[in-house]
Write a protein that holds these residues in place. Structure first.
Motif, PDB file in Angstrom:
ATOM      1  N   ALA A  60       0.827  -1.254  -0.059  1.00  0.00           N
ATOM      2  CA  ALA A  60       0.220  -0.003  -0.080  1.00  0.00           C
ATOM      3  C   ALA A  60       0.926   1.303   0.106  1.00  0.00           C
ATOM      4  O   ALA A  60       1.652   1.362   0.820  1.00  0.00           O
ATOM      5  CB  ALA A  60      -0.784  -0.077   1.249  1.00  0.00           C
ATOM      6  N   LEU A  61       0.625   2.408  -0.634  1.00  0.00           N
ATOM      7  CA  LEU A  61       1.087   3.465  -0.968  1.00  0.00           C
ATOM      8  C   LEU A  61       0.023   4.652  -0.428  1.00  0.00           C
ATOM      9  O   LEU A  61      -0.938   4.696  -1.115  1.00  0.00           O
ATOM     10  CB  LEU A  61       1.761   3.725  -2.268  1.00  0.00           C
ATOM     11  N   MET A  62       0.470   5.150   0.498  1.00  0.00           N
ATOM     12  CA  MET A  62      -0.412   6.228   0.929  1.00  0.00           C
ATOM     13  C   MET A  62       0.151   7.678   0.953  1.00  0.00           C
ATOM     14  O   MET A  62       1.630   7.892   0.846  1.00  0.00           O
ATOM     15  CB  MET A  62      -0.983   6.136   2.401  1.00  0.00           C
ATOM     16  N   LEU A  63      -0.510   8.835   0.586  1.00  0.00           N
ATOM     17  CA  LEU A  63       0.019   9.908   0.592  1.00  0.00           C
ATOM     18  C   LEU A  63      -0.541  11.021   1.469  1.00  0.00           C
ATOM     19  O   LEU A  63      -1.557  11.003   1.860  1.00  0.00           O
ATOM     20  CB  LEU A  63      -0.436  10.752  -1.024  1.00  0.00           C
ATOM     21  N   PHE A  64       0.403  11.906   1.995  1.00  0.00           N
ATOM     22  CA  PHE A  64       0.176  12.734   3.082  1.00  0.00           C
ATOM     23  C   PHE A  64       0.424  14.166   2.828  1.00  0.00           C
ATOM     24  O   PHE A  64       1.638  14.499   2.042  1.00  0.00           O
ATOM     25  CB  PHE A  64       0.778  12.259   4.378  1.00  0.00           C
ATOM     26  N   GLU A  65      -0.125  15.056   3.491  1.00  0.00           N
ATOM     27  CA  GLU A  65       0.297  16.419   3.496  1.00  0.00           C
ATOM     28  C   GLU A  65       1.886  16.559   4.025  1.00  0.00           C
ATOM     29  O   GLU A  65       2.161  15.870   4.965  1.00  0.00           O
ATOM     30  CB  GLU A  65      -0.625  17.308   4.191  1.00  0.00           C
ATOM     31  N   HIS A  66       2.642  17.413   3.526  1.00  0.00           N
ATOM     32  CA  HIS A  66       3.683  17.839   3.983  1.00  0.00           C
ATOM     33  C   HIS A  66       3.834  18.989   5.082  1.00  0.00           C
ATOM     34  O   HIS A  66       3.191  20.027   4.593  1.00  0.00           O
ATOM     35  CB  HIS A  66       4.878  17.971   2.961  1.00  0.00           C
ATOM     36  N   LEU A  67       4.238  18.780   6.319  1.00  0.00           N
ATOM     37  CA  LEU A  67       4.074  20.014   7.171  1.00  0.00           C
ATOM     38  C   LEU A  67       5.481  20.582   7.256  1.00  0.00           C
ATOM     39  O   LEU A  67       6.486  19.849   7.494  1.00  0.00           O
ATOM     40  CB  LEU A  67       3.758  19.542   8.561  1.00  0.00           C
TER      41      LEU A  67
END
Length: 333
Positions: free
Chosen positions: A107-114
């Motif tokens: 699984a590949l998940m994408l997240f906001e970069h903080l």
């Protein structure tokens, strides 16, 4: 003959192409492989100026990644005003994509970069980190989304990691019963403390899974990411992760005066924001040992990828000595 692959490492460029194909985003023009640990993590830059983080989940001793819960919990925290890195959905609204790899789909998940800097060793940074964690716990009380696949309980943190550790190829007949006895005594010591407070845990809040941001009024605020270990669990475990990170994990390790003061800043700021019952305070040192068992179990589970010498027998022997000392470990308040 077909070779079996334990874990492959896709390039940053190939991850960028997958994201470009499956997410309704502007063009991905930068890609960087950040780290290879329990998972593989990449940074992506878009033409609209945004940066995103892609996490390729690896095989873990616990089982499949906790995707549905993680995405829902992050959305809940964000809606409650917590500063967290939310999941970015695909163009079709999915929370992840499956990446076909030689070892099987992952699984590949994408997240906001903080943006921000890791928690430093100043009192102001540590106190902001502790207050932010307290805010997460308070907001988590109203979570009503999908259930977590995992509870951060003694089975998850101690018993299952211990069983994986006992099967490690570098484990010996001499050491095996010593680890078993240490695990039994640790579980008994924690259970003897009675009922402990439960929270929605970050699960890995050691000070480097959050940044500290400073606003125009010079106020510090903690922003959190990397919720792969999130789940319901004991408050004492959540609070034990930071002092576990501060404490030298060596046979003769002693908490330095500087680290002891950092711990005091942390626990004082947390308790000002949110009360901690006496039983939970007493349980924190014991959960530091549980955290170490969890880590040893994770290392044992990574042997097919990292090799047996990532956890050699002499290291295990030192762990027995250290964990015996930690049976009487206390923290200053």
């Amino acid at each position: 003959m077909k070779l079996e692959i334990a874990q492959s490492t896709p390039t940053a460029a190939s991850i960028a192409m997958l994201v470009q194909e499956h997410y309704g985003l502007s063009e991905v023009v930068e890609s960087e492989f950040l780290r290879r640990s329990f998972n593989q993590v990449y940074r992506l830059g878009l033409t609209d100026g945004r940066s995103l983080v892609a996490r390729l989940s690896a095989e873990r001793p616990r089982g499949a990644p906790n995707l549905q819960f993680e995405a829902a919990a992050l959305e809940h925290w964000a809606e409650a005003g917590c500063r967290v890195s939310r999941c970015v959905p695909t163009a079709g609204g999915e929370i992840a994509i499956e990446v076909p790899l030689p070892e099987g789909p992952r699984a590949l998940m994408l997240f906001e970069h903080l943006p921000g800097e890791f928690t430093g060793d100043t009192a102001l940074d540590i106190e902001a980190f502790a207050r932010g964690l307290a805010v997460l716990h308070t907001a988590g009380e109203s979570y009503a989304g999908p259930e977590s696949a995992y509870r951060l309980d003694l089975d998850y943190l101690l018993q299952r990691p211990l069983q994986g550790l006992l099967r490690a190829p570098t484990m010996t007949a001499e050491l095996r019963p010593q680890f078993e006895e240490l695990g039994e005594r640790l579980q008994a010591a924690i259970l003897a403390l009675g009922e402990l407070s439960q929270v929605l845990c970050h699960g890995d809040a050691h000070g480097s899974n959050n940044f500290i941001q400073i606003d125009a009024q010079a106020r510090r605020e903690a922003v959190f990411f990397d919720f792969d270990e999130a789940g319901p669990g004991c408050l004492a475990y959540e609070l034990a992760v930071y002092p576990w990170n501060l404490h030298p994990r060596t046979v003769d390790g002693v908490l330095s005066d500087k680290a002891a003061q950092q711990w005091r800043h942390f626990i004082s700021a947390y308790r000002e924001a949110r009360p901690v019952p006496d039983a939970d305070l007493a349980a924190i040192p014991r959960f530091m040992a549980a955290r170490q068992f969890w880590l040893l179990g994770e290392y044992a589970g990574r042997i097919p990828v990292w090799g047996s010498q990532a956890m050699p027998t002499d290291y295990l022997r030192r762990q027995v000595t250290m964990l015996r000392k930690w049976e009487t470990l206390e923290l200053p308040l």
